[in-house]
Design a protein around this motif. Structure first.
Motif, PDB file in Angstrom:
ATOM      1  N   SER A 151       2.479  16.676  -1.728  1.00  0.00           N
ATOM      2  CA  SER A 151       3.094  15.817  -2.734  1.00  0.00           C
ATOM      3  C   SER A 151       3.257  14.392  -2.232  1.00  0.00           C
ATOM      4  O   SER A 151       3.883  13.584  -2.895  1.00  0.00           O
ATOM      5  N   VAL A 152       2.701  14.111  -1.081  1.00  0.00           N
ATOM      6  CA  VAL A 152       2.964  12.814  -0.458  1.00  0.00           C
ATOM      7  C   VAL A 152       1.737  11.908  -0.584  1.00  0.00           C
ATOM      8  O   VAL A 152       0.605  12.324  -0.331  1.00  0.00           O
ATOM      9  N   ILE A 153       1.999  10.703  -0.987  1.00  0.00           N
ATOM     10  CA  ILE A 153       0.942   9.706  -1.157  1.00  0.00           C
ATOM     11  C   ILE A 153       1.391   8.419  -0.473  1.00  0.00           C
ATOM     12  O   ILE A 153       2.574   8.075  -0.513  1.00  0.00           O
ATOM     13  N   ALA A 154       0.463   7.753   0.153  1.00  0.00           N
ATOM     14  CA  ALA A 154       0.769   6.442   0.719  1.00  0.00           C
ATOM     15  C   ALA A 154       0.042   5.380  -0.100  1.00  0.00           C
ATOM     16  O   ALA A 154      -1.107   5.573  -0.493  1.00  0.00           O
TER      17      ALA A 154
ATOM     18  N   ALA B 268      11.964  -6.956  -4.375  1.00  0.00           N
ATOM     19  CA  ALA B 268      10.580  -7.396  -4.422  1.00  0.00           C
ATOM     20  C   ALA B 268      10.002  -7.154  -5.800  1.00  0.00           C
ATOM     21  O   ALA B 268      10.225  -6.115  -6.411  1.00  0.00           O
ATOM     22  N   GLY B 269       9.314  -8.135  -6.278  1.00  0.00           N
ATOM     23  CA  GLY B 269       8.661  -7.975  -7.556  1.00  0.00           C
ATOM     24  C   GLY B 269       7.422  -7.124  -7.404  1.00  0.00           C
ATOM     25  O   GLY B 269       7.057  -6.737  -6.287  1.00  0.00           O
ATOM     26  N   PRO B 270       6.787  -6.810  -8.494  1.00  0.00           N
ATOM     27  CA  PRO B 270       5.578  -6.006  -8.397  1.00  0.00           C
ATOM     28  C   PRO B 270       4.451  -6.828  -7.789  1.00  0.00           C
ATOM     29  O   PRO B 270       4.323  -8.020  -8.058  1.00  0.00           O
ATOM     30  N   THR B 271       3.680  -6.198  -6.970  1.00  0.00           N
ATOM     31  CA  THR B 271       2.509  -6.857  -6.412  1.00  0.00           C
ATOM     32  C   THR B 271       1.322  -5.931  -6.549  1.00  0.00           C
ATOM     33  O   THR B 271       1.473  -4.723  -6.731  1.00  0.00           O
ATOM     34  N   GLU B 272       0.200  -6.533  -6.424  1.00  0.00           N
ATOM     35  CA  GLU B 272      -1.031  -5.796  -6.612  1.00  0.00           C
ATOM     36  C   GLU B 272      -1.170  -4.706  -5.557  1.00  0.00           C
ATOM     37  O   GLU B 272      -1.025  -4.973  -4.363  1.00  0.00           O
ATOM     38  N   CYS B 273      -1.456  -3.528  -6.017  1.00  0.00           N
ATOM     39  CA  CYS B 273      -1.666  -2.433  -5.067  1.00  0.00           C
ATOM     40  C   CYS B 273      -3.171  -2.252  -4.883  1.00  0.00           C
ATOM     41  O   CYS B 273      -3.930  -2.263  -5.841  1.00  0.00           O
ATOM     42  N   LEU B 274      -3.580  -2.107  -3.663  1.00  0.00           N
ATOM     43  CA  LEU B 274      -5.014  -2.090  -3.391  1.00  0.00           C
ATOM     44  C   LEU B 274      -5.558  -0.731  -3.002  1.00  0.00           C
ATOM     45  O   LEU B 274      -6.736  -0.459  -3.159  1.00  0.00           O
ATOM     46  N   THR B 275      -4.724   0.102  -2.454  1.00  0.00           N
ATOM     47  CA  THR B 275      -5.267   1.346  -1.912  1.00  0.00           C
ATOM     48  C   THR B 275      -4.195   2.409  -1.862  1.00  0.00           C
ATOM     49  O   THR B 275      -3.011   2.109  -1.872  1.00  0.00           O
ATOM     50  N   HIS B 276      -4.610   3.623  -1.822  1.00  0.00           N
ATOM     51  CA  HIS B 276      -3.670   4.712  -1.595  1.00  0.00           C
ATOM     52  C   HIS B 276      -4.431   5.918  -1.063  1.00  0.00           C
ATOM     53  O   HIS B 276      -5.651   5.986  -1.130  1.00  0.00           O
ATOM     54  N   ASP B 277      -3.689   6.861  -0.545  1.00  0.00           N
ATOM     55  CA  ASP B 277      -4.332   8.052   0.004  1.00  0.00           C
ATOM     56  C   ASP B 277      -3.349   9.205  -0.037  1.00  0.00           C
ATOM     57  O   ASP B 277      -2.151   9.023   0.139  1.00  0.00           O
ATOM     58  N   TRP B 278      -3.894  10.381  -0.265  1.00  0.00           N
ATOM     59  CA  TRP B 278      -3.063  11.587  -0.269  1.00  0.00           C
ATOM     60  C   TRP B 278      -2.910  12.099   1.146  1.00  0.00           C
ATOM     61  O   TRP B 278      -3.874  12.142   1.906  1.00  0.00           O
ATOM     62  N   ASN B 279      -1.714  12.518   1.426  1.00  0.00           N
ATOM     63  CA  ASN B 279      -1.506  13.176   2.707  1.00  0.00           C
ATOM     64  C   ASN B 279      -2.283  14.490   2.712  1.00  0.00           C
ATOM     65  O   ASN B 279      -2.334  15.202   1.726  1.00  0.00           O
ATOM     66  N   LYS B 280      -2.875  14.774   3.850  1.00  0.00           N
ATOM     67  CA  LYS B 280      -3.734  15.949   3.907  1.00  0.00           C
ATOM     68  C   LYS B 280      -2.945  17.237   4.094  1.00  0.00           C
ATOM     69  O   LYS B 280      -3.500  18.327   3.963  1.00  0.00           O
ATOM     70  N   TYR B 281      -1.704  17.128   4.459  1.00  0.00           N
ATOM     71  CA  TYR B 281      -0.914  18.334   4.705  1.00  0.00           C
ATOM     72  C   TYR B 281       0.197  18.514   3.681  1.00  0.00           C
ATOM     73  O   TYR B 281       0.412  19.592   3.176  1.00  0.00           O
ATOM     74  N   ARG B 282       0.900  17.462   3.433  1.00  0.00           N
ATOM     75  CA  ARG B 282       2.023  17.569   2.499  1.00  0.00           C
ATOM     76  C   ARG B 282       1.503  17.203   1.121  1.00  0.00           C
ATOM     77  O   ARG B 282       1.156  16.063   0.856  1.00  0.00           O
TER      78      ARG B 282
END
Lengths: 582, 339
Positions: free
Chosen positions: B218-221, B202-216
């Motif tokens: 180092s994890v981001i979605a 998959a080529g790059p596509t526009e990213c619209l949102t992200h959020d940090w995991n509240k417990y871990r």
């Protein structure tokens, strides 16, 4: 670190920096700590290796520190090949030629000459060329993205972090390694600047040509083109629509007379000045009218085209939701030029287009955006767009039973009207953001609503209270005590004279709590053991220290404002606390 | 019929909804007329009562409000991101105008976030390509960068339309790369390819949102126009840990649950809101990678779903969503879980 980055790199200096740190405490903490959240972490074969590094990152250790962590790198031991010559070029080739998808470190050691250009500057230029708007339709090669990934990740921290996690770096050659890395950083910094300059130089003329709005969304357009499955980016198109509409308005604002801004500032600076409500200010925005007149229908065309693109994207979707979508209905009307954007409003163009907004006597329901307040004559259009007539919704309702279609007043709908949602005047923003004028003679103190804004400072209510007490209470106490002592002296004399009737010392010692202030009681409790000669002076001395502890205790027991502190504490504990697992 | 509360923001299309961090019954919704294209904006403060959702107060603004965030310092204050490039601080107890405002961004401010740890700072990101960091006391921004970790006060992350997740460490030297310490290509192939999903490059596509995991910590979605939700582990910055596919159109918003470490909620242009697990919950047999799945979906919204937020208090499933159908829905995720 910083001078190492800026100046010529000096191995000795580097070494000195490495050894200057006392790492013992940090290392203790890092190796012994087990975070409570570890249980939730994914079971990752690398987790054991990565945790300390990540924690070190969070703890703010400098990157150079990271590689010194006493973590075990089993792979690195086995994979440490012959030490490479400390040339930055080879370093570079080893770095991130391909994003390592798996744990196959050998792959990273095989140089791939086709992908890694010999001249990195050239590589950057290539990258720039690929991302510039002129070539936006060219699908970027994977190479470009590797470049991106590379220059993005070329910073010191990342390289250390990522590399050590994949055990690419032989730990043994760390001294030399660090130096070459610094060199790399500097070189890449330069290259990065170069590339950026080039990019700026290319984009500048475009911007000068007044195509700012096109520019800003060139990226979006290009990503849109990159999409293999073309159906998936209504978001991008939407943003483009909004951008075109909005860019135009921003231009209009830029053209707004400077006096306007000055007035704004003045209003902002004078908090006490009475301001008329928004509705009373109604200054016509001439510049906007001008814009509308001078600017041809280019924007409308662009908008219609964008709407068309968006509709094509969702064309295949024949679900009820999409067919009935009011937003898509609006897009259809934009495409068909039944609606256009004029200044701050969406304006009907099918029947006589209105140049000016109607007076504000209009119907409360002017929710044009949802297709509700469109004029009656275009009911056909509305039907075509599958937009049901809508009633002004109640203030709130539960999910059941709101979808009743009602009549809308025909005479109200004779002319399109959305004055309710249109600002009468987009001029001064009346915000009192000026710092509080503490020199103001009428308010000599900080107003109460501002007093608590000292964030992050736990204000202990006991702070300074001791001083206050010492200033306030002892005076009184000692006056009492002195009176007491005087009395006592007198009674002593009397006692001596009268043959010890009711010893005064005893009198003080057993004196009831009700008759003395607490501080004084403390004093008197101390008192009996002392001979009279020492009593008075000692009382003063002891009294003070005693009183201090007394007041401290007393204030510790004071009830704080419970709600206040609870509120301060709750969000963090609710969000960040480890509890709450099922 | 699932229990669901509804509020109509008549005439305005909501862009974001946020629960108050102080009260379990208060939430705020920001939106704009004409789907945010042109026209005014409005900020609602809503109360959940026995009679449903009641509008406690609303503020009119001159341009659409794209995002909002509650102050972590003051229970009555909230900050909005305006389409005219301004940030405004509203106080529910004070008048009908904002109590403070900041105007530095050159274009629409699209996102604001209050620092959850160092509670005297907040940040904003804008279409002018910058992220600015502010404190309420100062009129000027503190730092300008070319969204916030809940675990660390000085780490800032942001996603952008060039398909990169950037991590800024404010403790680093400003000279180096403007605090940037990490740039993760979101489109990179996952570390372990999930079964059944070939690596289609998959080529790059526009990213619209992200959020940090509240417990871990180092994890981001992240999520964007490619319909995928990806989770990343900053410790392994080369590619996503997990790819959650299922949305039919771009994903507008993701939010990790404040109660469960593996659950996240998403709102999408396909008019649904979906609940996901990233499969990391060891208690439920998850092993961390490649096993994320959709747990349920809510498709009551009839226009593009724009905002989601979880309730911090009470039972763990309550959330609020808003969409361009001029509705705010408050519902329990557990009602929509399958099995």
């Amino acid at each position: 670190m910083s001078d190492a980055l800026c100046g010529p790199s000096n191995p000795l200096q580097q070494f000195k920096q490495q050894t200057q740190y006392d790492r013992t405490l940090q290392q203790d903490r890092l190796t012994s700590r087990h975070t409570p959240a570890q249980g939730f972490r994914s079971i990752d074969p690398n987790a054991g290796l990565l945790d300390p590094e990540f924690e070190a990152f969070q703890a703010g250790l400098p990157p150079s520190e990271l590689s010194n962590l006493p973590t075990v790198h089993p792979q690195s031991q086995s994979l440490a090949g012959p030490s490479q010559p400390p040339s930055w070029a080879t370093d570079f080739q080893r770095m991130q030629i391909s994003p390592p998808p798996s744990f196959q470190p050998q792959q990273q050691y095989t140089p791939q000459p086709t992908q890694a250009p010999n001249n990195w500057a050239q590589g950057f230029r290539q990258h720039v060329a690929q991302t510039t708007p002129r070539t936006q339709h060219a699908a970027p090669t994977p190479q470009a993205f590797q470049h991106m990934a590379r220059y993005g990740g070329m910073n010191g921290y990342q390289s250390n972090f990522a590399q050590s996690s994949y055990a690419q770096q032989p730990v043994q050659s760390k001294g030399k390694q660090a130096v070459t890395e610094q060199f790399d950083d500097a070189a890449f910094e330069q290259a990065f600047d170069l590339a950026r300059d080039a990019l700026m130089a290319e984009t500048q003329p475009l911007q000068d040509a007044g195509m700012a709005e096109e520019m800003a969304y060139v990226n979006g357009a290009s990503t849109g083109n990159m999409d293999q499955e073309g159906m998936q980016n209504p978001a991008a198109d939407l943003a483009a629509i909004a951008a075109r509409v909005r860019a135009r308005r921003f231009e209009a604002e830029k053209a707004a007379p400077a006096a306007d801004w000055k007035m704004q500032e003045e209003l902002v600076r004078q908090p006490d000045r009475h301001l008329p409500p928004l509705s009373e200010i109604n200054i016509p925005r001439q510049d906007e009218q001008m814009q509308d007149d001078t600017k041809p229908a280019n924007d409308d065309d662009a908008l219609a085209q964008t709407a068309q693109e968006l509709l094509e994207k969702v064309e295949h979707n024949q679900t009820d939701k999409f067919r009935n979508s009011q937003f898509l209905g609006l897009m259809r009307r934009l495409r068909d030029r039944e609606v256009k954007v004029e200044g701050d409003k969406m304006v009907e163009t099918v029947r006589s287009p209105l140049k000016h907004p109607l007076p504000a006597t209009a119907a409360p329901d002017s929710a044009y955006g949802s297709g509700a307040a469109t004029p009656e004559p275009d009911a056909a259009i509305r039907r075509a767009a599958h937009v049901p007539p809508r009633t002004p919704p109640p203030e709130f309702d539960t999910h059941a039973g709101t979808d009743t279609s009602t009549t809308t007043d025909a005479q109200q709908l004779n002319q399109f009207n959305n004055t309710e949602q249109t600002p009468q005047y987009r001029g001064p923003i009346r915000i009192n953001a000026a710092p509080y004028d503490y020199t103001d003679q009428t308010h000599r103190t900080i107003p109460p609503h501002e007093q608590d804004h000292d964030a992050h400072r736990y204000i202990d209510p006991r702070d300074g209270q001791e001083v206050v007490d010492l200033l306030n209470r002892p005076q009184q106490v000692f006056e009492e005590v002195e009176a007491e002592v005087d009395e006592l002296d007198e009674s002593d004399e009397r006692g001596y004279e009268g043959g010890g009737n009711g010893g005064p010392a005893h009198d003080i010692g057993t004196s009831d709590t009700t008759s003395f202030a607490p501080a004084k009681r403390a004093l008197s409790e101390q008192a009996p053991g002392f001979p009279e000669g020492i009593f008075y002076g000692d009382l003063r001395q002891r009294g003070w220290s005693e009183m201090n502890s007394q007041t401290a205790e007393g204030f510790g027991a004071l009830p704080r404002d419970p709600t206040r502190w609870e509120r301060w504490d709750s969000p963090s504990s609710a969000r960040l606390g480890g509890g709450g697992m099922h | 019929m699932a229990n669901m509360l509804e509020f109509r923001t008549s005439g305005f299309n909501p862009y974001s909804v946020k629960y108050s961090p102080f009260f379990d019954s208060r939430l705020a919704v920001g939106g704009g007329a004409n789907f945010g294209l042109v026209g005014n904006g409005r900020l609602y403060a809503l109360n959940l009562t026995a009679n449903g959702i009641v509008c406690e107060k609303f503020f009119e603004t001159q341009d659409c409000l794209f995002d909002l965030t509650w102050s972590e310092q003051h229970e009555n204050q909230l900050l909005t991101a305006g389409g005219d490039g301004s940030l405004k601080l509203f106080d529910l107890g004070v008048g009908e105008y904002p109590v403070a405002g900041w105007q530095e961004h050159g274009r629409e401010v699209f996102s604001v976030h209050w620092n959850l740890v160092k509670k005297d700072t907040f940040l904003s990101s804008s279409w002018d390509g910058t992220v600015k960091i502010w404190t309420p006391e100062r009129k000027e921004s503190v730092v300008t960068l070319p969204v916030h970790s809940p675990h660390h006060p000085d780490i800032v992350t942001c996603v952008s339309r060039d398909s990169h997740l950037r991590v800024f460490d404010l403790r680093s030297k400003p000279s180096a790369q403007n605090h940037m310490t990490l740039a993760i290509p979101i489109h990179a192939p996952p570390k372990v390819a999930p079964p059944g999903m070939m690596n289609q490059g998959a080529g790059p596509t526009e990213c619209l949102t992200h959020d940090w995991n509240k417990y871990r910590d180092s994890v981001i979605a992240t999520a964007g126009v490619d319909c995928m939700i990806r989770t990343f582990d900053l410790r392994v910055p080369s590619g996503p840990v997990n790819v959650l596919a299922g949305h039919e159109y771009a994903v507008r918003k993701v939010s990790w649950s404040p109660h469960l470490s593996d659950v996240l909620l998403s709102a999408s242009y396909d008019m649904t809101c979906r609940v996901w697990t990233d499969g990391s919950n060891v208690d439920q047999g998850g092993s961390g990678t490649g096993l994320g799945r959709e747990m349920g979906r809510m498709d009551r919204h009839t226009e593009f779903a724009m905002g989601v937020d979880w309730c911090l208090f009470g039972a763990e499933g309550w959330c609020a969503t808003c969409a361009w159908d001029e509705r705010v829905l408050v519902w329990d995720v557990r009602d929509f879980m399958r099995g």
